[in-house]
Design a protein around this motif. Structure first.
Motif, PDB file in Angstrom:
ATOM      1  N   PHE A 148       0.833  -1.203   0.000  1.00  0.00           N
ATOM      2  CA  PHE A 148       0.000   0.000   0.000  1.00  0.00           C
ATOM      3  C   PHE A 148       0.868   1.254   0.000  1.00  0.00           C
ATOM      4  O   PHE A 148       0.605   2.203  -0.748  1.00  0.00           O
ATOM      5  N   ASN A 149       1.915   1.261   0.841  1.00  0.00           N
ATOM      6  CA  ASN A 149       2.808   2.424   0.900  1.00  0.00           C
ATOM      7  C   ASN A 149       3.548   2.623  -0.415  1.00  0.00           C
ATOM      8  O   ASN A 149       3.765   3.757  -0.836  1.00  0.00           O
ATOM      9  N   GLU A 150       3.949   1.527  -1.067  1.00  0.00           N
ATOM     10  CA  GLU A 150       4.595   1.631  -2.385  1.00  0.00           C
ATOM     11  C   GLU A 150       3.638   2.241  -3.392  1.00  0.00           C
ATOM     12  O   GLU A 150       4.014   3.149  -4.151  1.00  0.00           O
ATOM     13  N   LEU A 151       2.402   1.735  -3.421  1.00  0.00           N
ATOM     14  CA  LEU A 151       1.406   2.259  -4.358  1.00  0.00           C
ATOM     15  C   LEU A 151       1.068   3.717  -4.063  1.00  0.00           C
ATOM     16  O   LEU A 151       0.894   4.522  -4.977  1.00  0.00           O
ATOM     17  N   LYS A 152       0.995   4.048  -2.773  1.00  0.00           N
ATOM     18  CA  LYS A 152       0.703   5.426  -2.383  1.00  0.00           C
ATOM     19  C   LYS A 152       1.818   6.369  -2.851  1.00  0.00           C
ATOM     20  O   LYS A 152       1.547   7.445  -3.399  1.00  0.00           O
ATOM     21  N   ALA A 153       3.070   5.956  -2.653  1.00  0.00           N
ATOM     22  CA  ALA A 153       4.206   6.775  -3.096  1.00  0.00           C
ATOM     23  C   ALA A 153       4.210   6.903  -4.621  1.00  0.00           C
ATOM     24  O   ALA A 153       4.470   7.989  -5.164  1.00  0.00           O
ATOM     25  N   GLU A 154       3.908   5.813  -5.303  1.00  0.00           N
ATOM     26  CA  GLU A 154       3.861   5.849  -6.768  1.00  0.00           C
ATOM     27  C   GLU A 154       2.732   6.756  -7.250  1.00  0.00           C
ATOM     28  O   GLU A 154       2.893   7.519  -8.201  1.00  0.00           O
ATOM     29  N   TYR A 155       1.581   6.684  -6.577  1.00  0.00           N
ATOM     30  CA  TYR A 155       0.453   7.547  -6.919  1.00  0.00           C
ATOM     31  C   TYR A 155       0.807   9.023  -6.711  1.00  0.00           C
ATOM     32  O   TYR A 155       0.512   9.861  -7.558  1.00  0.00           O
ATOM     33  N   GLU A 156       1.437   9.325  -5.574  1.00  0.00           N
ATOM     34  CA  GLU A 156       1.819  10.717  -5.298  1.00  0.00           C
ATOM     35  C   GLU A 156       2.810  11.232  -6.333  1.00  0.00           C
ATOM     36  O   GLU A 156       2.711  12.377  -6.782  1.00  0.00           O
ATOM     37  N   LYS A 157       3.754  10.379  -6.741  1.00  0.00           N
ATOM     38  CA  LYS A 157       4.712  10.765  -7.777  1.00  0.00           C
ATOM     39  C   LYS A 157       3.992  11.008  -9.104  1.00  0.00           C
ATOM     40  O   LYS A 157       4.266  11.981  -9.806  1.00  0.00           O
ATOM     41  N   LEU A 158       3.052  10.125  -9.428  1.00  0.00           N
ATOM     42  CA  LEU A 158       2.288  10.274 -10.667  1.00  0.00           C
ATOM     43  C   LEU A 158       1.471  11.563 -10.659  1.00  0.00           C
ATOM     44  O   LEU A 158       1.425  12.287 -11.662  1.00  0.00           O
ATOM     45  N   MET A 159       0.856  11.881  -9.510  1.00  0.00           N
ATOM     46  CA  MET A 159       0.068  13.116  -9.412  1.00  0.00           C
ATOM     47  C   MET A 159       0.959  14.341  -9.525  1.00  0.00           C
ATOM     48  O   MET A 159       0.577  15.340 -10.154  1.00  0.00           O
ATOM     49  N   GLN A 160       2.162  14.274  -8.964  1.00  0.00           N
ATOM     50  CA  GLN A 160       3.086  15.398  -9.077  1.00  0.00           C
ATOM     51  C   GLN A 160       3.508  15.589 -10.542  1.00  0.00           C
ATOM     52  O   GLN A 160       3.557  16.710 -11.030  1.00  0.00           O
ATOM     53  N   GLU A 161       3.794  14.485 -11.232  1.00  0.00           N
ATOM     54  CA  GLU A 161       4.134  14.568 -12.655  1.00  0.00           C
ATOM     55  C   GLU A 161       2.982  15.155 -13.450  1.00  0.00           C
ATOM     56  O   GLU A 161       3.184  15.969 -14.352  1.00  0.00           O
ATOM     57  N   TYR A 162       1.756  14.722 -13.116  1.00  0.00           N
ATOM     58  CA  TYR A 162       0.574  15.241 -13.792  1.00  0.00           C
ATOM     59  C   TYR A 162       0.452  16.750 -13.582  1.00  0.00           C
ATOM     60  O   TYR A 162       0.194  17.498 -14.533  1.00  0.00           O
ATOM     61  N   GLU A 163       0.636  17.190 -12.338  1.00  0.00           N
ATOM     62  CA  GLU A 163       0.514  18.621 -12.041  1.00  0.00           C
ATOM     63  C   GLU A 163       1.579  19.430 -12.763  1.00  0.00           C
ATOM     64  O   GLU A 163       1.291  20.501 -13.312  1.00  0.00           O
ATOM     65  N   TRP A 164       2.837  18.931 -12.798  1.00  0.00           N
ATOM     66  CA  TRP A 164       3.890  19.641 -13.534  1.00  0.00           C
ATOM     67  C   TRP A 164       3.553  19.700 -15.021  1.00  0.00           C
ATOM     68  O   TRP A 164       3.742  20.737 -15.655  1.00  0.00           O
ATOM     69  N   ASN A 165       3.070  18.601 -15.589  1.00  0.00           N
ATOM     70  CA  ASN A 165       2.724  18.596 -17.007  1.00  0.00           C
ATOM     71  C   ASN A 165       1.584  19.560 -17.298  1.00  0.00           C
ATOM     72  O   ASN A 165       1.588  20.234 -18.326  1.00  0.00           O
ATOM     73  N   GLU A 166       0.614  19.632 -16.400  1.00  0.00           N
ATOM     74  CA  GLU A 166      -0.482  20.575 -16.588  1.00  0.00           C
ATOM     75  C   GLU A 166       0.038  22.017 -16.557  1.00  0.00           C
ATOM     76  O   GLU A 166      -0.349  22.843 -17.383  1.00  0.00           O
ATOM     77  N   ILE A 167       0.924  22.321 -15.620  1.00  0.00           N
ATOM     78  CA  ILE A 167       1.511  23.662 -15.531  1.00  0.00           C
ATOM     79  C   ILE A 167       2.294  23.983 -16.800  1.00  0.00           C
ATOM     80  O   ILE A 167       2.164  25.074 -17.380  1.00  0.00           O
ATOM     81  N   LEU A 168       3.109  23.030 -17.253  1.00  0.00           N
ATOM     82  CA  LEU A 168       3.950  23.277 -18.428  1.00  0.00           C
ATOM     83  C   LEU A 168       3.128  23.411 -19.704  1.00  0.00           C
ATOM     84  O   LEU A 168       3.432  24.248 -20.558  1.00  0.00           O
ATOM     85  N   TYR A 169       2.099  22.601 -19.867  1.00  0.00           N
ATOM     86  CA  TYR A 169       1.275  22.720 -21.065  1.00  0.00           C
ATOM     87  C   TYR A 169       0.410  23.974 -21.044  1.00  0.00           C
ATOM     88  O   TYR A 169      -0.015  24.449 -22.098  1.00  0.00           O
ATOM     89  N   ASN A 170       0.159  24.541 -19.868  1.00  0.00           N
ATOM     90  CA  ASN A 170      -0.597  25.792 -19.771  1.00  0.00           C
ATOM     91  C   ASN A 170       0.306  27.019 -19.723  1.00  0.00           C
ATOM     92  O   ASN A 170      -0.183  28.137 -19.704  1.00  0.00           O
TER      93      ASN A 170
END
Length: 138
Positions: free
Chosen positions: A57-79
């Motif tokens: 669960f902790n591995e998946l949670k860390a992976e999810y948080e990393k994925l969300m951070q990547e998503y947020e950076w990509n959203e910022i960069l594309y905007n």
């Protein structure tokens, strides 16, 4: 009156003397049947399985948080504002404009006196990969 059969003799009306075919000991001198204490075994198993689930669960949670951070950076960069087509594999720098908007530039922060947010590369999937950043989280 029926003849009395001793208690230590295995006898039944339909099977007769069948002690030799039974799956359990039938004589007084046979080893005692002891039930295993499975409660301890179950508790240890439950503890181990729960640790494994918690770890996964902790591995998946860390992976999810990393994925969300990547998503947020990509959203910022594309905007962000930029007037060029980014090239795959090149390094670009994200800056904060005076009006509060973000813009992307090729100019390295060492050569420009603007508020640098982070540096990124565009990969072959058109996803922005963070190289360095002054803001790791939002």
């Amino acid at each position: 009156m029926k003849s009395k059969i001793p208690d230590n003799v295995v006898f039944s009306e339909e099977n007769g003397y069948n002690a030799n075919v039974l799956a359990y000991p039938t004589s007084v001198g046979a080893p005692a049947i002891k039930l295993d204490n499975v409660v301890d075994w179950k508790n240890i198993g439950i503890r181990n399985v729960n640790k494994e689930f918690e770890s996964k669960f902790n591995e998946l949670k860390a992976e999810y948080e990393k994925l969300m951070q990547e998503y947020e950076w990509n959203e910022i960069l594309y905007n962000a504002k930029y007037s060029f087509e980014p090239i795959i594999g090149e390094t670009y720098h994200l800056y904060l404009a005076k009006d509060g908007s973000n813009f992307l530039s090729l100019i390295h922060p060492d050569f420009w006196n603007k508020e640098h947010i982070g540096s990124f590369k565009l990969n072959s999937n058109k996803k922005w990969i963070q190289i360095d950043s002054k803001q790791d989280t939002f």
